[in-house]
Write a protein that holds these residues in place. Structure first.
Motif, PDB file in Angstrom:
ATOM      1  N   ALA A 163       3.310  10.059   8.962  1.00 29.40           N
ATOM      2  CA  ALA A 163       2.303   9.929  10.141  1.00 29.40           C
ATOM      3  C   ALA A 163       2.188  11.139  10.845  1.00 29.40           C
ATOM      4  N   ASP A 164       3.354  11.837  11.202  1.00 29.57           N
ATOM      5  CA  ASP A 164       3.046  13.249  12.138  1.00 29.57           C
ATOM      6  C   ASP A 164       2.415  14.303  10.908  1.00 29.57           C
ATOM      7  N   ILE A 165       2.707  14.521   9.935  1.00 28.72           N
ATOM      8  CA  ILE A 165       2.003  15.183   8.930  1.00 28.72           C
ATOM      9  C   ILE A 165       0.533  15.114   8.846  1.00 28.72           C
ATOM     10  N   ASP A 166       0.310  13.707   8.702  1.00 26.41           N
ATOM     11  CA  ASP A 166      -1.282  13.439   8.653  1.00 26.41           C
ATOM     12  C   ASP A 166      -1.876  13.655  10.051  1.00 26.41           C
ATOM     13  N   LEU A 167      -1.209  13.420  11.005  1.00 25.63           N
ATOM     14  CA  LEU A 167      -1.806  13.863  12.439  1.00 25.63           C
ATOM     15  C   LEU A 167      -2.091  15.453  12.591  1.00 25.63           C
ATOM     16  N   GLY A 168      -1.029  16.154  12.267  1.00 28.57           N
ATOM     17  CA  GLY A 168      -0.942  17.556  12.107  1.00 28.57           C
ATOM     18  C   GLY A 168      -2.182  18.123  11.350  1.00 28.57           C
ATOM     19  N   ARG A 169      -2.414  17.435  10.287  1.00 30.07           N
ATOM     20  CA  ARG A 169      -3.650  17.977   9.310  1.00 30.07           C
ATOM     21  C   ARG A 169      -4.887  17.685   9.923  1.00 30.07           C
ATOM     22  N   TYR A 186       4.671   1.906  10.456  1.00 35.63           N
ATOM     23  CA  TYR A 186       3.786   2.840  10.409  1.00 35.63           C
ATOM     24  C   TYR A 186       2.624   2.804   9.447  1.00 35.63           C
ATOM     25  N   ARG A 187       2.194   1.580   9.304  1.00 34.70           N
ATOM     26  CA  ARG A 187       1.094   1.549   8.396  1.00 34.70           C
ATOM     27  C   ARG A 187      -0.069   2.481   8.432  1.00 34.70           C
ATOM     28  N   PRO A 188      -0.462   3.288   7.360  1.00 31.74           N
ATOM     29  CA  PRO A 188      -0.296   2.961   6.039  1.00 31.74           C
ATOM     30  C   PRO A 188       0.698   3.848   5.558  1.00 31.74           C
ATOM     31  N   PHE A 189       1.547   4.535   6.773  1.00 29.12           N
ATOM     32  CA  PHE A 189       2.582   5.499   5.887  1.00 29.12           C
ATOM     33  C   PHE A 189       3.854   4.908   6.022  1.00 29.12           C
ATOM     34  N   CYS A 190       4.867   5.483   5.282  1.00 31.51           N
ATOM     35  CA  CYS A 190       5.918   5.204   5.032  1.00 31.51           C
ATOM     36  C   CYS A 190       7.066   5.448   6.054  1.00 31.51           C
ATOM     37  N   SER A 191       6.671   6.470   6.819  1.00 32.00           N
ATOM     38  CA  SER A 191       7.648   6.788   7.866  1.00 32.00           C
ATOM     39  C   SER A 191       6.894   7.578   9.150  1.00 32.00           C
ATOM     40  N   MET A 211       0.729  -1.121  -0.054  1.00 31.73           N
ATOM     41  CA  MET A 211       0.142  -0.051   0.122  1.00 31.73           C
ATOM     42  C   MET A 211       0.996   1.222  -0.047  1.00 31.73           C
ATOM     43  N   ALA A 212       0.560   2.276  -0.799  1.00 38.52           N
ATOM     44  CA  ALA A 212       1.405   3.263  -0.769  1.00 38.52           C
ATOM     45  C   ALA A 212       1.078   4.317   0.359  1.00 38.52           C
ATOM     46  N   CYS A 213       1.892   5.120   0.665  1.00 34.29           N
ATOM     47  CA  CYS A 213       1.805   6.071   1.705  1.00 34.29           C
ATOM     48  C   CYS A 213       0.855   7.190   1.238  1.00 34.29           C
ATOM     49  N   PRO A 214      -0.166   7.447   1.921  1.00 35.15           N
ATOM     50  CA  PRO A 214      -1.186   8.455   1.439  1.00 35.15           C
ATOM     51  C   PRO A 214      -0.728   9.891   1.314  1.00 35.15           C
ATOM     52  N   ILE A 215       0.401  10.140   2.206  1.00 37.79           N
ATOM     53  CA  ILE A 215       1.202  11.569   2.147  1.00 37.79           C
ATOM     54  C   ILE A 215       2.219  11.734   0.891  1.00 37.79           C
ATOM     55  N   CYS A 216       2.913  10.631   0.626  1.00 34.50           N
ATOM     56  CA  CYS A 216       3.921  10.710  -0.480  1.00 34.50           C
ATOM     57  C   CYS A 216       4.041   9.893  -1.368  1.00 34.50           C
ATOM     58  N   ASN A 217       3.136   8.873  -1.189  1.00 30.16           N
ATOM     59  CA  ASN A 217       3.000   7.928  -2.287  1.00 30.16           C
ATOM     60  C   ASN A 217       4.152   6.793  -2.366  1.00 30.16           C
ATOM     61  N   LYS A 218       5.038   6.763  -1.402  1.00 32.21           N
ATOM     62  CA  LYS A 218       6.225   5.903  -1.192  1.00 32.21           C
ATOM     63  C   LYS A 218       5.657   4.512  -0.749  1.00 32.21           C
ATOM     64  N   PRO A 219       6.332   3.396  -0.845  1.00 32.81           N
ATOM     65  CA  PRO A 219       5.753   2.174  -0.310  1.00 32.81           C
ATOM     66  C   PRO A 219       5.489   2.157   1.232  1.00 32.81           C
ATOM     67  N   GLY A 220       4.558   1.738   1.704  1.00 33.52           N
ATOM     68  CA  GLY A 220       4.260   1.939   3.282  1.00 33.52           C
ATOM     69  C   GLY A 220       5.172   0.931   4.103  1.00 33.52           C
ATOM     70  N   VAL A 221       5.587   1.101   5.193  1.00 30.24           N
ATOM     71  CA  VAL A 221       6.192   0.448   6.037  1.00 30.24           C
ATOM     72  C   VAL A 221       5.249  -0.344   7.209  1.00 30.24           C
ATOM     73  N   PRO A 222       5.414  -1.396   7.691  1.00 22.86           N
ATOM     74  CA  PRO A 222       4.317  -1.943   8.483  1.00 22.86           C
ATOM     75  C   PRO A 222       4.660  -1.311   9.739  1.00 22.86           C
TER      76      PRO A 222
END
Length: 68
Positions: free
Chosen positions: A23-29, A14-19, A1-12
């Motif tokens: 994840a912090d950018i999404d939380l801030g939003r 931080y799923r669904p994020f890559c880092s 699954m691609a990261c919804p913020i930067c479209n890089k591959p997700g990392v387990p």
């Protein structure tokens, strides 16, 4: 699954994020209220909107008859 913020591959970790950064950018939003559902704000609906409080149309807890 691609990261919804930067479209890089997700990392387990931080799923669904890559880092943690993405994840912090999404939380801030979320905390700033950047993610909203379009529509009329609830404050503008008034008291005659469907689903209103039909049992106590006069107001909140203080509107009940008080005992002496």
């Amino acid at each position: 699954m691609a990261c919804p913020i930067c479209n890089k591959p997700g990392v387990p970790a931080y799923r669904p994020f890559c880092s943690k950064r993405c994840a912090d950018i999404d939380l801030g939003r979320w905390l700033r209220g950047s993610y909203v559902i379009p529509g009329q704000p609830l404050d503008d609906l008034g008291s005659d909107h469907p689903g209103g409080d039909e049992k106590n149309p006069g107001g909140g807890l203080d509107s009940a008859t008080k005992r002496p």
